[in-house]
Design a protein around this motif. Structure first.
Motif, PDB file in Angstrom:
ATOM      1  N   ASP A   6     -85.577 -17.270 -23.397  1.00  0.00           N
ATOM      2  CA  ASP A   6     -84.545 -17.793 -24.118  1.00  0.00           C
ATOM      3  C   ASP A   6     -84.119 -17.075 -25.374  1.00  0.00           C
ATOM      4  OD1 ASP A   6     -83.463 -19.603 -22.202  1.00  0.00           O
ATOM      5  OD2 ASP A   6     -84.696 -21.405 -23.336  1.00  0.00           O
ATOM      6  N   PRO A   7     -85.280 -16.703 -26.140  1.00  0.00           N
ATOM      7  CA  PRO A   7     -85.216 -15.959 -27.216  1.00  0.00           C
ATOM      8  C   PRO A   7     -84.580 -14.672 -27.239  1.00  0.00           C
ATOM      9  CG  PRO A   7     -87.215 -16.982 -27.498  1.00  0.00           C
ATOM     10  CD  PRO A   7     -86.692 -17.249 -26.104  1.00  0.00           C
ATOM     11  N   VAL A   8     -84.762 -13.959 -26.207  1.00  0.00           N
ATOM     12  CA  VAL A   8     -83.990 -12.629 -25.779  1.00  0.00           C
ATOM     13  C   VAL A   8     -82.559 -12.767 -25.412  1.00  0.00           C
ATOM     14  CG1 VAL A   8     -84.346 -10.822 -24.072  1.00  0.00           C
ATOM     15  CG2 VAL A   8     -86.556 -11.844 -24.973  1.00  0.00           C
ATOM     16  N   ARG A   9     -82.382 -13.695 -24.638  1.00  0.00           N
ATOM     17  CA  ARG A   9     -81.040 -14.087 -24.237  1.00  0.00           C
ATOM     18  C   ARG A   9     -80.304 -14.553 -25.486  1.00  0.00           C
ATOM     19  NH1 ARG A   9     -82.940 -16.764 -19.596  1.00  0.00           N
ATOM     20  NH2 ARG A   9     -82.803 -18.880 -20.409  1.00  0.00           N
ATOM     21  N   ASP A  10     -80.792 -15.422 -26.268  1.00  0.00           N
ATOM     22  CA  ASP A  10     -80.105 -15.814 -27.802  1.00  0.00           C
ATOM     23  C   ASP A  10     -79.798 -14.416 -28.571  1.00  0.00           C
ATOM     24  OD1 ASP A  10     -80.275 -18.210 -26.701  1.00  0.00           O
ATOM     25  OD2 ASP A  10     -81.793 -18.768 -28.102  1.00  0.00           O
ATOM     26  N   ALA A  32     -77.396  -3.269 -22.542  1.00  0.00           N
ATOM     27  CA  ALA A  32     -78.287  -2.792 -21.462  1.00  0.00           C
ATOM     28  C   ALA A  32     -79.253  -1.902 -22.113  1.00  0.00           C
ATOM     29  CB  ALA A  32     -77.479  -1.961 -20.593  1.00  0.00           C
ATOM     30  N   ASP A  33     -79.044  -1.052 -23.115  1.00  0.00           N
ATOM     31  CA  ASP A  33     -79.867  -0.149 -23.777  1.00  0.00           C
ATOM     32  C   ASP A  33     -80.997  -1.331 -24.321  1.00  0.00           C
ATOM     33  OD1 ASP A  33     -78.784   1.971 -22.966  1.00  0.00           O
ATOM     34  OD2 ASP A  33     -77.785   2.673 -25.024  1.00  0.00           O
ATOM     35  N   LEU A  34     -80.509  -2.397 -25.241  1.00  0.00           N
ATOM     36  CA  LEU A  34     -81.365  -3.377 -25.958  1.00  0.00           C
ATOM     37  C   LEU A  34     -82.210  -4.060 -24.963  1.00  0.00           C
ATOM     38  CD1 LEU A  34     -78.835  -4.713 -28.697  1.00  0.00           C
ATOM     39  CD2 LEU A  34     -80.947  -3.190 -28.937  1.00  0.00           C
ATOM     40  N   ALA A  35     -81.713  -4.459 -23.757  1.00  0.00           N
ATOM     41  CA  ALA A  35     -82.268  -5.056 -22.749  1.00  0.00           C
ATOM     42  C   ALA A  35     -83.566  -4.193 -22.296  1.00  0.00           C
ATOM     43  CB  ALA A  35     -81.732  -5.727 -21.830  1.00  0.00           C
ATOM     44  N   GLU A  36     -83.302  -2.950 -22.034  1.00  0.00           N
ATOM     45  CA  GLU A  36     -84.214  -2.045 -21.569  1.00  0.00           C
ATOM     46  C   GLU A  36     -85.299  -1.779 -22.423  1.00  0.00           C
ATOM     47  OE1 GLU A  36     -84.521   2.569 -19.652  1.00  0.00           O
ATOM     48  OE2 GLU A  36     -82.722   1.617 -20.478  1.00  0.00           O
ATOM     49  N   HIS A  37     -84.861  -1.802 -23.757  1.00  0.00           N
ATOM     50  CA  HIS A  37     -86.092  -1.340 -24.869  1.00  0.00           C
ATOM     51  C   HIS A  37     -86.817  -2.436 -25.114  1.00  0.00           C
ATOM     52  CE1 HIS A  37     -87.379   0.649 -28.548  1.00  0.00           C
ATOM     53  NE2 HIS A  37     -87.444  -0.472 -29.176  1.00  0.00           N
ATOM     54  N   ILE A  38     -86.308  -3.725 -24.827  1.00  0.00           N
ATOM     55  CA  ILE A  38     -87.036  -4.924 -25.202  1.00  0.00           C
ATOM     56  C   ILE A  38     -87.984  -5.102 -23.758  1.00  0.00           C
ATOM     57  CG2 ILE A  38     -86.990  -7.551 -24.862  1.00  0.00           C
ATOM     58  CD1 ILE A  38     -84.418  -7.490 -26.284  1.00  0.00           C
ATOM     59  N   ALA A  48     -97.989  -9.001 -27.654  1.00  0.00           N
ATOM     60  CA  ALA A  48     -96.794  -9.369 -28.413  1.00  0.00           C
ATOM     61  C   ALA A  48     -95.815 -10.464 -28.003  1.00  0.00           C
ATOM     62  CB  ALA A  48     -95.742  -8.206 -28.778  1.00  0.00           C
ATOM     63  N   GLY A  49     -95.540 -11.486 -28.674  1.00  0.00           N
ATOM     64  CA  GLY A  49     -94.610 -12.545 -28.528  1.00  0.00           C
ATOM     65  C   GLY A  49     -93.005 -12.007 -28.461  1.00  0.00           C
ATOM     66  N   PRO A  50     -92.186 -13.012 -27.932  1.00  0.00           N
ATOM     67  CA  PRO A  50     -90.814 -12.531 -28.021  1.00  0.00           C
ATOM     68  C   PRO A  50     -90.356 -12.350 -29.191  1.00  0.00           C
ATOM     69  CG  PRO A  50     -91.012 -14.278 -26.306  1.00  0.00           C
ATOM     70  CD  PRO A  50     -92.407 -14.080 -26.952  1.00  0.00           C
ATOM     71  N   GLY A  51     -90.832 -13.104 -30.293  1.00  0.00           N
ATOM     72  CA  GLY A  51     -90.279 -12.962 -31.582  1.00  0.00           C
ATOM     73  C   GLY A  51     -90.483 -11.618 -32.121  1.00  0.00           C
ATOM     74  N   GLU A  52     -91.970 -11.156 -32.019  1.00  0.00           N
ATOM     75  CA  GLU A  52     -92.389 -10.141 -32.641  1.00  0.00           C
ATOM     76  C   GLU A  52     -91.657  -8.800 -32.059  1.00  0.00           C
ATOM     77  OE1 GLU A  52     -96.507  -7.376 -32.975  1.00  0.00           O
ATOM     78  OE2 GLU A  52     -96.546  -9.525 -32.289  1.00  0.00           O
ATOM     79  N   VAL A  53     -91.460  -8.900 -30.688  1.00  0.00           N
ATOM     80  CA  VAL A  53     -90.630  -7.985 -30.037  1.00  0.00           C
ATOM     81  C   VAL A  53     -89.288  -7.799 -30.654  1.00  0.00           C
ATOM     82  CG1 VAL A  53     -89.691  -6.857 -28.018  1.00  0.00           C
ATOM     83  CG2 VAL A  53     -91.968  -7.800 -28.069  1.00  0.00           C
ATOM     84  N   LEU A  54     -88.561  -8.720 -30.785  1.00  0.00           N
ATOM     85  CA  LEU A  54     -87.298  -8.648 -31.360  1.00  0.00           C
ATOM     86  C   LEU A  54     -87.243  -8.565 -32.789  1.00  0.00           C
ATOM     87  CD1 LEU A  54     -85.801 -11.942 -29.684  1.00  0.00           C
ATOM     88  CD2 LEU A  54     -85.491  -9.766 -28.904  1.00  0.00           C
TER      89      LEU A  54
END
Length: 200
Positions: A6-10, A32-38, A48-54
């Protein structure tokens, strides 16, 4: 119940909202670039948790503002924070191998030709330039940069000062050669770690 994704989608939705002025195809390319980078970052750093990655990517408004400015559709206000390194790392001007080579190879040269004062000065200068490139790069986190500089620059320099100034170290060419080889091994291991931990 919310899923871990969910954090990634948000985050991507926020970028899409902020970049709504972009043409649809450019906006989708950005997402698409951001999603691939994530995904790449999460694969390389599973701890690393989603929050740290973002957080590593930066604020959605910053990314959208940069994309708008680059597309020529953004206003002055949209590009107010363009200098921030929120864009994917591949847009960096200096390749990630450059600081690693500048940190390691000059020391190897100094080990092979130890009795050339002018060369030693050039080696020190090149290693400092490498450290500056490392510290200003977008390919590593601040913690990785700090550890890299400590292991590749500060620790060898401190050991060299102790070796030259005090009587702690044994005299002779053989101990010096062993110390230089140990330092080279440390530099190679640090550079390898930095290369493998770099951002995509």
């Amino acid at each position: 119940m919310k899923t871990p994704a969910d954090p990634v989608r948000d985050y991507l939705s926020a970028v899409e909202r902020e970049a709504s002025a972009l043409p649809a195809d450019r906006r989708q390319e950005l997402l698409a670039d951001l999603a691939e980078h994530i995904e790449v970052t999460r694969a390389e750093h599973p701890e690393a948790g989603p929050g740290e990655v973002l957080a590593r990517l930066g604020d959605p408004r910053t990314i959208a503002g940069t994309a708008l400015a680059e597309a020529g559709t953004g206003t002055a206000g949209a590009a107010w924070d363009r200098p921030r390194a929120a864009a994917p790392a591949r847009r960096a001007k200096v390749h990630p191998s450059v600081p690693l080579l500048l940190i390691t190879l000059p020391f190897l040269l100094a080990t092979v030709v130890p009795d050339a004062p002018a060369l030693q000065l050039c080696v020190g200068t090149l290693r400092i330039i490498g450290a500056v490139f490392l510290c200003t790069s977008v390919f590593w986190t601040p913690v990785q940069k700090t550890v890299g500089v400590l292991l590749a620059i500060a620790l060898p320099a401190t050991a060299n000062i102790v070796w030259e100034v005090t009587t702690v170290a044994p005299a002779g060419d053989e101990p010096a050669l062993v110390a230089n080889l140990a330092t080279l091994a440390l530099l190679a291991a640090t550079s390898t770690w930095l290369w493998r931990s770099r951002r995509a």
